[in-house]
Scaffold this active site. Sequence first.
Site, PDB file in Angstrom:
ATOM      1  N   THR A  60       0.799  -1.231   0.000  1.00  0.00           N
ATOM      2  CA  THR A  60       0.000   0.000   0.000  1.00  0.00           C
ATOM      3  C   THR A  60       0.831   1.280   0.000  1.00  0.00           C
ATOM      4  OG1 THR A  60      -0.172  -0.206   2.419  1.00  0.00           O
ATOM      5  CG2 THR A  60      -2.011  -1.038   1.101  1.00  0.00           C
ATOM      6  N   TYR A  61       2.149   1.196  -0.027  1.00  0.00           N
ATOM      7  CA  TYR A  61       2.949   2.423  -0.089  1.00  0.00           C
ATOM      8  C   TYR A  61       2.663   3.140  -1.413  1.00  0.00           C
ATOM      9  CZ  TYR A  61       5.863   1.000   3.919  1.00  0.00           C
ATOM     10  OH  TYR A  61       6.331   0.636   5.159  1.00  0.00           O
TER      11      TYR A  61
END
Length: 320
Positions: A60-61
């Site tokens: 999810t970065y």
Amino acid sequence: MEYLHLGNSDIQVSRFCLGCMSFGDPASKMHAWTLNPDESEAIIKHALDLGINFIDTANTYSAGTSEEYVGRAIKKNIAREKVILATKVYFNEGHLSKTAIDKEINGSLKRLGTDYIDLYIIHRFDYTTPIEETMEALHNLVKAGKVRALGASAMYGYQFYNLQLAAKQNGWTPFVSMQNHYNLLYREDERELIPICQQFNVSLTPYSPLAAGRLARVEWQTHTLRSKTDKVAIAKYDSTQKLDANIVQRVNELAGKYGVTMTQVALAWQFAKGITAPIIGATKTKYLDDAVGALKISLSKEDIIYLEEQYMPHRIVGAL
């Protein structure tokens, strides 16, 4: 560069891990200070040149673009088998359910452009999924060859113990690393989580080893874009600024005493505490050069006491 094994695995990692939260498309609106593909590649290439073979990102970065940038840079600069790639799962739909894990691993593999992940990390503890479901799903990834080893991140000690126990009782793959929140300004995991990790021979690879830069400079705040906009770091550290500024000052004093940087003192303390590989996030190559210098520093027992003796209990940050 020095190298150690991750826990009981056959995976050898550098004493520093390159954190990749600073890489990714700012349009994802995760962070305003993330670097574009070329800037990210420059940092990754410099880390590789320094002997850093351990690279950590997450699904999810920056909405997955961190993984894309990392995969692209690795493909252009080093043979896949010479780098230890870590990514994470949890902050996604379904958290750590079997369905979510099976979906997210495939997404990460595609974005990273690889057939396998060296270290697959659960980003947090999942209160909504039975631990047996999670551990079996992770074990099946190892059996399928999609993952070499498993790691965990910030959680309470009893939660990590129960996950390891479930793996042991069912013959599933246990965790070999713990990526927890740990630095001179936040040492709450010394009470339970770290002793449990030591009991299981789990390597410690803490995030935020410099307390988002607060252990790298005398000034608590700077005028950088990150310092102004990093709400997570502000929530972690600013409420205890008055208390913790005394510790920062002691880091500065020891840096002056030994003629080194504050960064190097803060990281040398980590190594003195048995840390395998602190995670260093860098937006400039000079920050990596500074960090690597910590390997040349050996703090005395008196130095350790001096750095630690003013620490007071903090509220839990990270495990929630």
